[in-house]
Design an enzyme around this catalytic site. Structure first.
Site, short mmCIF file in Angstrom:
data_model
loop_
_atom_site.label_atom_id
_atom_site.label_comp_id
_atom_site.label_asym_id
_atom_site.label_seq_id
_atom_site.Cartn_x
_atom_site.Cartn_y
_atom_site.Cartn_z
N HIS A 48 0.81 -1.22 0.00
CA HIS A 48 0.00 0.00 0.00
C HIS A 48 0.85 1.28 0.00
O HIS A 48 0.75 2.07 -0.94
CB HIS A 48 -1.01 -0.03 1.15
N HIS A 72 3.92 6.85 5.34
CA HIS A 72 2.72 7.53 5.85
C HIS A 72 1.88 6.76 6.85
O HIS A 72 1.16 7.35 7.64
CB HIS A 72 1.85 8.04 4.69
N GLU A 76 0.95 5.38 12.69
CA GLU A 76 -0.37 4.94 13.14
C GLU A 76 -0.43 3.42 13.29
O GLU A 76 -1.06 2.92 14.20
CB GLU A 76 -1.42 5.45 12.14
N ASP A 77 0.21 2.69 12.39
CA ASP A 77 -0.03 1.25 12.33
C ASP A 77 1.14 0.37 12.75
O ASP A 77 1.03 -0.85 12.71
CB ASP A 77 -0.42 0.84 10.89
N ASP A 139 -3.13 8.42 -1.04
CA ASP A 139 -3.47 7.35 -0.10
C ASP A 139 -4.93 6.94 -0.34
O ASP A 139 -5.27 5.77 -0.47
CB ASP A 139 -3.27 7.90 1.32
MN MN Z 1 -2.61 4.65 4.01
#
Ligand code: MN
Length: 715
Positions: A48, A72, A76-77, A139
């Site tokens: 991704h 990016h 967050e992940d 995105d």
């Molecule tokens: Mn993304």
């Protein structure tokens, strides 16, 4: 999946200055960080960010943007932190990644499609650097391209709706036509598959019936131009199903009547050629009236330039033709990104990455509707606004500088009136706290809470201010009403009558009152005495015994003032007007002071720096220039107020009063405002001669060991 060297090659092909080493490291960093994570499609998650980076290379974005795209989702992940990214890729990249992460968090917060306009503004306001927004759009584009892998239909629908309402218009606003169309098309496929199918089927039918109409029209247009000696490239296509669908809704026509389903584009070599092309086409075919637009001489606010016209073209088909140069075309398709490329390419001496930004600002200055452009494209857009969420995810937009109280009133007047506290992002915060973009705010209400006059000092919205003032006024009136009622009851009782509000109806006019409660309030405020009202109701009572009498408040004040007039130490007052010292700031002789005229209450004297005065800033007519009568030897004592923190130990209060007494002061009131094991805080009112006297006492208190701090209480 794009391979590592491929990605680097692509970037190097248009950005010679890109940091190859950093690109390589970002690739590896992201791949490792996402590790074994999978996408809904079953692909490795890393595919991704890599695809997002790939999309941005098509827009020829600079190395930092590509690195940002790779990274990016890492904050967050994955376990990666912003600090990691900053130490490895520098502050610039860290700032961009942080920006994208913030947008992602906001995005996850709620259902935004219902508040699309606000949400678009929020995204723009939060994208301090437009590259943040470009990464976010790429995105979204990749997520839309892979939307069909998501199993839950509700989730798919929500994402598609958001794309349609928020991201596709955003792409359009920064001029990225290609991105806009693709986002729109993908969302349309999800949201209205039936409509799309039927449009596609109809197009299929028309094609079968008329043969390859598009190609035939292209050839005919091409020939017409060649005959006129114009070298230009003609291309054409059927309009997208969504564009046709939009037109069907917009113009309220059925598919049968919809004739302009084909669009053609002529790319000419120069601006002059564009106009010549237009002339030739208008000469060869008749034009549909009212459809001609010249966006070359008057660009659209987002920088778009082209000539648009509709003609009854070859074989009398109604077609739309756009005429533009190659450069205009690039800008139309790629928006700000292309703009940046062009400017960077033409000016080698200033290859700074933000050059395009200044160019954008140039357009802004010369655009015909600068405000619209500003609203849609400038980077620091909406910096004068702040956008916050309710716990349910509703978006509230407020002027920047707004506080939690403003937020509470924006939610609902009732919520504002009973607002007792607030949590910001889960933490209790003081009500005066100023909001930040993206804050989630939960207002805690209590039935016991009422608006406080102190709120007025920090609220910025008119609604909050108006409600607070209204409440304070109605509370005042409430008090007058109760007082008036009591005065009337007493006056009646003196004469042996039972007070009844009903009987007052007869005399309302006489006292210029609208209602019985209004009359009671007027009595309470001292405009009339209870006896005056009673005598009006029972005209016979006058001659009865003197008994009890109430002097109207205003007259009482006047009398009192007359007696003391010689000793009033203030110059500049209106003769006969009541005067009192403000309880908020306790002015003392020697202070610079100002008078505020209050209807029914006379003049209130404040110190010139009293906070309350801010509330009267708009009413200069109520300000009275006053000063202390310096000549007269004032025997009068005035109350000064100090705030103290005193050590909580035996004898400290005794110590305090002794120091004050020793220095010729007299404690007239004392209130402990806060008590802890070690200290207590208190407010002490001290009778003093003037401000010097108070200053002297304060100094003496400061010299006392048990007293921790002393200061004069302000307004
Ligand atoms: Mn993304």
């Amino acid at each position: 999946m794009i391979r590592q060297f491929e990605l680097v090659e692509r970037v190097k092909s248009y950005d010679k200055g890109a940091n190859e080493d950093a690109l390589n490291r970002a690739y590896v960093f992201s791949m490792k960080a996402h590790g074994a994570q999978k996408r809904a499609s079953g692909d490795s998650y890393f595919s991704h960010p890599l695809e997002v980076a790939g999309i941005l290379t098509e827009y020829k974005l600079d190395g930092d943007s590509i690195i940002t795209a790779l990274l990016h989702d890492t904050i967050e992940d994955t376990p990666a932190t912003l600090a990691d990214i900053e130490s490895q890729f520098g502050e610039g990249v860290a700032r961009l990644v942080d920006g994208v992460t913030k947008l992602t968090r906001i995005e996850l917060q709620s259902d935004h499609a219902s508040q699309a306009e606000n949400f678009r503004k929020l995204l723009l306001a939060m994208s301090e650097d437009i590259r943040v927004l470009l990464v976010k759009l790429a995105d979204r584009l990749h997520n839309m391209r892979t939307l069909h892998h998501i199993e839950n239909p509700d989730t798919r629908r929500r994402i598609a709706l958001e794309t349609m309402e928020i991201y596709s218009p955003l792409a359009e606003r920064i001029g990225m036509q290609e991105m806009k169309s693709e986002l729109e098309g993908l969302a349309f496929t999800e949201l209205n598959p039936d409509a799309r199918e039927s449009i596609l089927a109809r197009l299929e039918f028309l094609r079968a019936e008329g043969g390859d109409l598009v190609s035939r029209v292209i050839i005919e247009l091409q020939n017409t131009l060649v005959e006129a000696g114009i070298k230009a490239a003609v291309s054409g296509r059927e309009k997208s199903p969504y564009a046709i669908w939009g037109k069907m809704q917009h113009k309220n026509v059925g598919f049968e009547q919809l004739s302009d389903i084909m669009a053609f584009r002529v790319i000419a070599e120069t601006e002059e050629e564009c106009y010549r092309t237009l002339g030739v086409i208008h000469g060869a075919y008749s034009m549909v009236p009212g459809c001609f637009k010249d966006y070359i001489s008057t660009p659209k606010p987002n920088g778009y330039r082209s000539l648009h016209t509709s003609i009854f073209g070859p074989q009398r088909h109604r077609i739309e033709v756009q005429i533009r140069t190659r450069e205009m075309h690039e800008v139309a398709e790629h928006g700000v990104a292309a703009h940046w490329q062009y400017k960077q390419g033409t000016d080698k001496t200033d290859g700074r990455q933000y050059r395009w930004l200044r160019e954008l600002l140039d357009i802004l200055e010369h655009a015909t509707e600068p405000e619209e452009f500003l609203e849609h494209t400038k980077l620091e857009m909406f910096q004068d606004q702040v956008f916050c969420f309710t716990p349910k995810g509703d978006l509230i937009n407020l002027p920047s500088g707004a506080t939690l109280v403003d937020f509470a009133y924006a939610v609902h007047s009732e919520v504002g009136d009973t607002c007792a506290g607030a949590k910001v992002n889960g933490r209790m915060m003081p009500l005066r706290t100023q909001l930040q973009n993206g804050d989630q705010v939960e207002i805690i209400t209590s039935k016991a809470q009422t608006p406080s006059l102190t709120w007025e000092r920090f609220v910025v919205t008119g609604k909050a201010r108006a409600r607070i003032r209204r409440f304070v006024r109605s509370k005042e009136r409430d008090q007058y009403l109760k007082l008036g009622h009591a005065i009337l009851e007493k006056a009646y009782a003196e004469e042996g009558y039972n007070f009844s509000e009903k009987a007052l109806d007869e005399v309302l006019k006489k006292f210029q009152a609208n209602s019985t409660s209004d009359l009671c309030a007027k009595v309470g405020a001292g405009h009339y005495t209870g006896r005056e009202v009673m005598e009006a109701v029972f005209p016979g009572t006058k001659k009865k015994g003197r008994g009890w009498n109430v002097v109207p408040l205003s007259r009482a004040r006047r009398k009192k003032n007359k007696a003391k007039e010689a000793s009033i130490p203030i110059k500049g007052l209106i003769p006969g007007m009541a005067m009192h010292y403000a309880g908020c700031c306790h002015p003392l002789p020697g202070d610079r002071i100002v008078g505020i005229v209050t209807t029914g209450k006379g003049v209130t004297i404040h110190t010139i720096d009293c906070d309350i005065l801010v509330g009267y800033a708009d009413e200069p007519e109520r300000w009275l220039d006053v000063s202390w009568e310096v000549e007269s030897e004032q025997p009068d004592l005035h109350v000064g107020r100090v705030q103290l923190t005193v050590t909580n130990e035996q004898g400290s209060l005794g110590n305090l009063s002794m120091v004050i007494a020793k220095n010729d002061g007299n404690i007239s009131n004392l209130k402990i405002t806060n008590r802890s094991a070690d200290f207590f805080e208190m407010t002490v009112d001290i009778e003093v001669r003037d401000v010097q006297h108070l200053t002297y006492i304060i100094a003496a208190l400061r010299a006392t060991s048990v007293i921790n701090s002393v200061q004069r209480a302000g307004g």
